[in-house]
Design an enzyme around this catalytic site. Structure first.
Site, mmCIF file in Angstrom:
data_model
loop_
_atom_site.group_PDB
_atom_site.id
_atom_site.type_symbol
_atom_site.label_atom_id
_atom_site.label_comp_id
_atom_site.label_asym_id
_atom_site.label_seq_id
_atom_site.Cartn_x
_atom_site.Cartn_y
_atom_site.Cartn_z
ATOM 1 N N HIS A 176 -11.746 -5.656 7.750
ATOM 2 C CA HIS A 176 -10.335 -6.007 7.660
ATOM 3 C C HIS A 176 -10.215 -7.467 7.203
ATOM 4 O O HIS A 176 -11.085 -7.962 6.478
ATOM 5 C CB HIS A 176 -9.634 -5.718 8.980
ATOM 6 C CG HIS A 176 -9.391 -4.252 9.198
ATOM 7 N ND1 HIS A 176 -8.922 -3.729 10.370
ATOM 8 C CD2 HIS A 176 -9.557 -3.193 8.360
ATOM 9 C CE1 HIS A 176 -8.808 -2.408 10.260
ATOM 10 N NE2 HIS A 176 -9.191 -2.066 9.051
ATOM 11 N N HIS A 235 -6.076 -1.508 -6.516
ATOM 12 C CA HIS A 235 -7.088 -0.501 -6.233
ATOM 13 C C HIS A 235 -6.437 0.764 -5.698
ATOM 14 O O HIS A 235 -5.283 0.741 -5.257
ATOM 15 C CB HIS A 235 -8.194 -1.026 -5.298
ATOM 16 C CG HIS A 235 -7.765 -1.305 -3.884
ATOM 17 N ND1 HIS A 235 -7.487 -2.561 -3.416
ATOM 18 C CD2 HIS A 235 -7.578 -0.484 -2.834
ATOM 19 C CE1 HIS A 235 -7.161 -2.504 -2.141
ATOM 20 N NE2 HIS A 235 -7.203 -1.261 -1.763
ATOM 21 N N TYR A 276 0.872 -1.171 0.000
ATOM 22 C CA TYR A 276 0.000 0.000 0.000
ATOM 23 C C TYR A 276 0.912 1.224 0.000
ATOM 24 O O TYR A 276 1.677 1.442 0.937
ATOM 25 C CB TYR A 276 -0.908 -0.004 1.230
ATOM 26 C CG TYR A 276 -2.020 -1.014 1.158
ATOM 27 C CD1 TYR A 276 -3.287 -0.657 0.701
ATOM 28 C CD2 TYR A 276 -1.808 -2.337 1.533
ATOM 29 C CE1 TYR A 276 -4.310 -1.577 0.618
ATOM 30 C CE2 TYR A 276 -2.829 -3.275 1.458
ATOM 31 C CZ TYR A 276 -4.073 -2.883 1.007
ATOM 32 O OH TYR A 276 -5.088 -3.814 0.918
ATOM 33 N N HIS A 284 -16.680 -2.300 3.928
ATOM 34 C CA HIS A 284 -15.306 -2.341 4.450
ATOM 35 C C HIS A 284 -15.213 -3.219 5.689
ATOM 36 O O HIS A 284 -15.957 -3.039 6.656
ATOM 37 C CB HIS A 284 -14.827 -0.931 4.790
ATOM 38 C CG HIS A 284 -13.450 -0.878 5.369
ATOM 39 N ND1 HIS A 284 -12.309 -1.032 4.603
ATOM 40 C CD2 HIS A 284 -13.009 -0.712 6.630
ATOM 41 C CE1 HIS A 284 -11.238 -0.950 5.377
ATOM 42 N NE2 HIS A 284 -11.639 -0.764 6.624
#
Length: 610
Positions: free
Chosen positions: A407, A256, A223, A405
């Site tokens: 985790h 993404h 990320y 959303h």
């Protein structure tokens, strides 16, 4: 494999003569659902090298997905299909293979050992096989629902696509085992909403938010965070559309991307470009959490409704933006440079309504926890009638998009609208949700929420690989259950979430103590995570915790954007009473199989059309 029987050759001949008819039907069925220049508006690379590229379109009238699979470097065949979580076992497959003499196409399935078998019901139907300058192009179709127990039910949410490369000929379909192939998976939303694209205003301008010249790390998951800022004195505008910018050649690596706006309470934010988990990342970047745009692989441009736009810039708004890019690099390719990002389309001519983003679901708190070794544990968060009655305008709000959303342990997410104790509509649902594939999704139908309505968000988790309880929180190994809904007109209500009352949880820990020889630490100085860590997980402690979450009163967060709750009493609120639940619609089976063959179809892949 033996030479096909005459009946099989006849079926192949029927297919050959029907290709033109199928293509005419295809164009007619998809009329208006995609740009006129292409009947296949959606496209993704399947493998990191880009040797397999999938394009598709959807006919809602015929409840069918049309696939075009481009194989750039054909060896001895290819395997493509769908499975529950991207496994190669128990997968629903379309297989093109050769025995060294002839090529065949068939609907197949794999068992729990990866062994491939011919499906008795051939629902993947080959329409065309054609050599092109780019490679072999396969055109085929599959109904959403086939009522074949071996087949995957194609639904609105995430679909886990699987693929495999056949490096050598196989004497028969049954000689193939997926364990011996080079395989992979790709996540995508196949059933894109068939909604019209609004016209852009005449004064529309663009802004690119992209991280320049990133050296993609040679690891599977990265990320990347990049800070940028709006020009000084940038006035208030409306974002009306955004689209991805992906560096050519990196289409298979950029998974993404999201653009976040920072909190307005800070006058400045440090510049940063690096991995989001880097110890060098300034802590202040954690205050850049307001989503402006989110894109995931397979998604096209995102348009706001003509009557609304997302405000940014101007007084009371931060100039600072954080771009986050998720690189998925399973082959650990080295030395690749990237400058991907998101292009914002905005206008100074403000629209009638400001769009807003509201958080639904669970508060980020450890009082909501999932025991270890659970296959499907459900937690539910509420936006209660008391909150919507107080915070929403009399005319209500209109939800047009949603981003789910969780985790790492999240497997399913659903938000339901209830009115007068009865479930009325699904806001968004994903029964194959993956935390590795998150995008803002347009709803097929706008959902209107009125004062007094209840919004119920439930998440299903799998913790079979964990030894300790997973508590709620911000950490990646903790859990969340959130639906970021995009709506208009914007209200002061920014967060409508719940958690179990902490006092009732304390009673749970004492109760578990009473029935176990092992002491659960319930001393005042012990934190909730410490207390959960000391629970002896057995059938009693598990079932009582699940029951507690199903009846105990709520601690409600009915919050303004300032994080201050609306005036009122919000602790120990009763759970909303739901007397009628929506029933899942039964899958509709195709009326007839049409030209579906009884067995494999002979595919002419040497040149021309098959």
């Amino acid at each position: 494999m033996q030479v096909p029987s005459p009946s099989m050759r006849e079926a192949a001949s029927m297919y050959g003569t029907a290709v033109a008819v199928f293509l005419v039907i295809l164009v007619a069925a998809l009329q208006g659902s995609g740009p006129p220049e292409s009947p296949f508006p959606y496209r993704i690379p399947l493998d990191p090298e880009g040797t397999l590229e999938l394009s598709w379109n959807v006919s809602y009238a015929h409840e069918t997905v049309y696939f075009q699979l481009l194989v750039r470097e054909l060896k001895a065949g290819v395997l493509f299909g769908m499975s529950d979580r991207g496994e190669m076992e128990n997968a629903d497959l379309a297989v093109l293979w050769t025995n060294g003499d002839r090529a065949y196409f068939a609907d197949a399935w794999s068992d729990q050992k990866g062994q491939v078998h011919l499906d008795a019901q051939q629902d993947y139907q080959l329409l065309q096989a054609q050599r092109t300058p780019q490679g072999l192009s396969l055109l085929f179709r599959r109904p959403f629902s086939t009522c074949d127990p071996r087949d995957y039910l194609i639904e609105d949410g995430t679909v886990h696509l699987v693929y495999g490369i056949l490096e050598q000929p196989f004497s028969s379909l049954e000689a193939i085992n997926t364990s011996g192939l080079r395989t992979g998976l790709q996540r995508v939303q196949l059933l894109k909403p068939n909604i019209s694209i609004p016209a852009l205003p005449a004064d529309v301008r663009t802004m690119e938010v992209r991280a320049p010249d990133v050296l993609i790390p040679g690891q599977e998951t990265t990320y990347w965070c990049y800070m940028t800022e709006l020009p000084p004195d940038f006035p208030r505008h409306h974002i009306v559309m955004y689209e991805p910018i992906v560096t050519v050649g990196n289409e298979a690596l950029v998974h993404h991307m999201e653009v976040f706006q920072c909190a307005a309470g800070f006058q400045s934010f440090p510049h940063f470009s690096g991995p989001c988990d880097s110890k060098m990342k300034p802590e202040r970047l954690n205050y850049c959490r307001h989503v402006l745009a989110a894109w995931a692989l397979g998604a096209k441009a995102f348009y706001y409704p003509e009557e609304a736009g997302l405000a940014f810039g101007g007084a009371g708004s931060s100039r600072f933006l954080r771009l986050e890019v998720h690189y998925h690099n399973p082959r650990k390719i080295q030395g690749r440079r990237d400058s991907s990002g998101i292009r914002l389309y905005y206008t100074a001519t403000l629209r009638r309504f400001d769009a807003g983003i509201m958080e639904l679901g669970l508060v980020y708190t450890p009082v909501m926890a999932i025991p270890p070794q659970e296959a499907a544990f459900v937690l539910t968060g509420y936006c209660t009638d008391k909150c919507t009655q107080l915070a929403l305008p009399p005319s209500g709000i209109h939800i047009f998009a949603s981003q789910l959303h969780t985790h790492l342990t999240g497997r399913k997410v659903v938000t339901v609208l209830a009115r007068d104790g009865r479930e009325r509509a699904i806001v968004n649902r994903d029964d194959h949700y993956s935390p590795h594939f998150q995008e803002i999704r347009m709803l097929k139908k706008i959902v209107s929420v009125h004062p007094g309505d209840v919004l119920i968000t439930s998440c299903t988790y799998n913790t079979e690989d964990r030894e300790l309880a997973t508590v709620g929180g911000f950490g990646i190994l903790e859990e969340m259950c959130v639906n970021y809904v995009h709506y208009y007109p914007q209200t002061q209500l920014e967060l409508c979430k719940s958690a179990v009352d902490a006092g009732f949880l304390r009673k749970y820990f004492h109760l578990v103590n009473s029935f176990n020889s092992e002491e659960v630490c319930t001393c005042p100085q012990a934190s909730v995570p410490q207390q959960f860590a000391s629970v002896p997980w057995n059938s009693f402690s598990r079932s009582v915790l699940q029951a507690l979450y199903g009846f105990a009163p709520l601690d409600m967060h009915c919050n303004k954007s300032s994080a201050v709750r609306f005036q009122g009493e919000w602790d120990r609120q009763p759970l909303p009473k739901i007397v009628s639940q929506l029933q899942a619609p039964a899958p509709r089976c195709p009326a007839s199989q049409g030209l579906s063959p009884a067995g494999p179809t002979v595919a002419n892949i040497s040149g021309g059309q098959g």
